[in-house]
Design an enzyme around this catalytic site. Structure first.
Site, PDB file in Angstrom:
ATOM      1  N   HIS A 242       0.826  -1.210   0.000  1.00  0.00           N
ATOM      2  CA  HIS A 242       0.000   0.000   0.000  1.00  0.00           C
ATOM      3  C   HIS A 242       0.863   1.264   0.000  1.00  0.00           C
ATOM      4  O   HIS A 242       0.675   2.161  -0.821  1.00  0.00           O
ATOM      5  CB  HIS A 242      -0.905  -0.044   1.239  1.00  0.00           C
ATOM      6  CG  HIS A 242      -1.762   1.149   1.457  1.00  0.00           C
ATOM      7  ND1 HIS A 242      -3.110   1.157   1.177  1.00  0.00           N
ATOM      8  CD2 HIS A 242      -1.490   2.383   1.965  1.00  0.00           C
ATOM      9  CE1 HIS A 242      -3.631   2.345   1.501  1.00  0.00           C
ATOM     10  NE2 HIS A 242      -2.657   3.105   1.972  1.00  0.00           N
ATOM     11  N   GLU A 243       1.820   1.320   0.911  1.00  0.00           N
ATOM     12  CA  GLU A 243       2.623   2.538   1.052  1.00  0.00           C
ATOM     13  C   GLU A 243       3.550   2.749  -0.143  1.00  0.00           C
ATOM     14  O   GLU A 243       3.776   3.891  -0.559  1.00  0.00           O
ATOM     15  CB  GLU A 243       3.423   2.508   2.354  1.00  0.00           C
ATOM     16  CG  GLU A 243       2.586   2.429   3.630  1.00  0.00           C
ATOM     17  CD  GLU A 243       1.568   3.546   3.775  1.00  0.00           C
ATOM     18  OE1 GLU A 243       1.703   4.591   3.113  1.00  0.00           O
ATOM     19  OE2 GLU A 243       0.620   3.365   4.554  1.00  0.00           O
ATOM     20  N   HIS A 246       1.745   4.634  -2.763  1.00  0.00           N
ATOM     21  CA  HIS A 246       1.799   6.090  -2.590  1.00  0.00           C
ATOM     22  C   HIS A 246       3.136   6.652  -3.067  1.00  0.00           C
ATOM     23  O   HIS A 246       3.191   7.687  -3.731  1.00  0.00           O
ATOM     24  CB  HIS A 246       1.602   6.466  -1.118  1.00  0.00           C
ATOM     25  CG  HIS A 246       0.221   6.234  -0.593  1.00  0.00           C
ATOM     26  ND1 HIS A 246      -0.909   6.665  -1.239  1.00  0.00           N
ATOM     27  CD2 HIS A 246      -0.203   5.635   0.549  1.00  0.00           C
ATOM     28  CE1 HIS A 246      -1.971   6.342  -0.521  1.00  0.00           C
ATOM     29  NE2 HIS A 246      -1.574   5.708   0.560  1.00  0.00           N
TER      30      HIS A 246
END
Length: 326
Positions: A242-243, A246
Site C-alpha cells: 500500500h505505502e 503512494h
C-alpha cells in the site's frame, strides 16, 4: 469481487516473473495521463513540500491523534498540476536517444529502527525482510491476481540502527526528520523503507514523488506488519504494498469520495470512505461498480487486498518517468 483465492499458496510459491501487458502510450514522457484531472503547470522553482503530503494506513477502528490519510482537494490539484509540469519539464530535457522506461527494477534499502536488540524492541530477523520483498514483487507483478505493473524490487541493503530516540517512529516529528536525514541512501530511484514501532496506531506512511529529492523521501512501515509479524489482520506484508503505491504516486481508492475525479484513475470504482475488514458487496457511491475493497490502495485487511488495476499500473509508470527515472 471477493477474498483472494489461494493467496497464501501463491506467496509461498515464490516470486513470479513480471509480464507486462501495459499500454505505454499514456506513460510516455511528455504525454499528460488521461486520468489527470488538472493540467495547469506550476510556475517557479521547485521547493520541498510540507510533510502533510505524506500518506498513511491506519488499523481498523484506531483513533489516531494525527491521521495523514487523505489529501485535500487543493493538495490533489497541486499534485496533478505538478505531475503535468514534471512531464513537460522532462520532455524538454529529452534527446532522441532517450526513451521512457517500460520496466523498472527498484533498489531497496531497509532501515530497521530498534529500541534495543530484542525482538520486542524491534530486532526482527532478516527472513521477515526478505519475505516482505517477495510480497512486494508478487503484488506488483500481478502474481496475486491483479494487473502486472512495470515494477520489481531488489533488496540491496539491510541497515540496523539501535536508537531509542527514534523509537517509536512518530509521524511528522523532528525525530523522524533526523532519522531520515541521517539514514536515507541513494537517489530518487532508490526506495528507502524504515521499519519500527509507529506512533498513533499507524501501520505506515509514505511520501509522494517530487521533482526535487527530499530527505524525507521514502516509506515507513510498522515492523510487525511484515509477513509473519504480530499485527493481527495486517501481517501479510500489504502495508508495504500500500505505502509503496503512494511512493509511486497512487492515491487511496477513496480519495475524493464519490466525486468525478476521485483517485485520478478511471478504472477504480468510486468509494465514499475507506473500507474496513473484508466487507462483501460494499457499494458507497452511486457510480457503477462495487467498492474496490480488494485493491491495495484501500484500507481492507491484508487477507482481502490483492490487486492493482491497469489504470493504476499506468499511472505509476507515468509518475516514475516524470519524477524518479534517471
Amino acid at each position: 469481487m471477493g477474498l483472494r483465492p489461494n493467496l497464501l499458496t501463491r506467496r509461498t510459491a515464490g516470486v513470479a516473473s513480471t509480464t507486462l501487458a501495459l499500454l505505454l502510450s499514456t506513460a510516455a514522457v511528455g504525454v499528460v495521463p488521461a486520468a489527470s484531472a488538472f493540467s495547469a503547470a506550476l510556475g517557479g522553482a521547485c521547493v520541498e513540500p510540507a510533510d502533510v503530503h505524506a500518506d498513511a494506513r491506519i488499523k481498523a477502528g484506531a483513533a489516531a491523534k494525527h491521521e495523514p490519510n487523505e489529501l485535500t482537494a487543493a493538495q490533489v490539484k497541486e499534485r496533478e498540476a505538478d505531475l503535468t509540469a514534471a512531464l513537460r519539464e522532462r520532455a524538454n530535457r529529452r534527446t532522441g536517444a532517450v526513451a521512457p522506461l517500460a520496466t523498472v527494477t527498484i533498489p531497496v534499502v531497509v532501515h530497521v529502527i530498534q529500541e534495543n536488540t530484542t525482538r520486542a524492541g524491534g530486532n526482527i530477523p532478516d527472513s521477515m525482510i526478505t519475505n516482505q520483498i517477495t510480497v512486494l514483487n508478487q503484488a506488483y507483478s500481478g502474481a496475486t491476481g491483479g494487473a502486472a505493473t512495470a515494477f520489481a524490487f531488489q533488496l540491496t541493503k539491510i541497515n540496523r540502527v539501535t536508537n531509542p530516540a527514534w523509537y517509536p517512529i512518530v509521524e511528522g516529528s523532528s525525530a523522524e526528520r533526523s532519522m531520515k536525514t541521517s539514514l536515507r541512501e541513494g537517489g530518487k530511484n532508490t526506495l528507502n523503507i524504515y521499519l519500527g514501532e509507529l506512533s498513533d496506531d499507524l501501520l505506515g506512511w509514505a511520501t509522494f514523488p517530487q521533482r526535487r529529492l527530499s530527505s524525507m523521501d521514502g516509506v515507513v512501515v510498522l515492523t510487525e506488519s511484515l509477513p509473519g509479524g504480530t499485527a493481527t489482520n495486517y501481517n501479510q506484508g500489504d502495508t508495504a504494498s500500500h505505502e509503496v503505491g503512494h511512493w509511486l504516486n497512487l492515491y487511496h481508492t477513496f480519495q475524493g469520495g464519490c466525486s468525478t475525479t476521485g483517485d485520478s484513475v478511471s478504472d477504480t470504482p468510486a468509494e465514499a470512505s475507506p473500507a474496513s475488514g473484508c466487507p462483501t458487496g460494499r457499494n458507497t457511491c452511486a457510480a457503477a461498480g462495487l467498492d474496490p475493497i480488494t485493491n491495495f490502495m484501500d484500507y481492507s485487511y491484508d487477507s482481502c487486498m490483492y490487486q492493482f488495476t491497469p489504470g493504476q499500473a499506468s499511472r505509476m509508470l507515468t509518475a516514475w518517468n516524470a519524477y524518479r527515472a534517471a
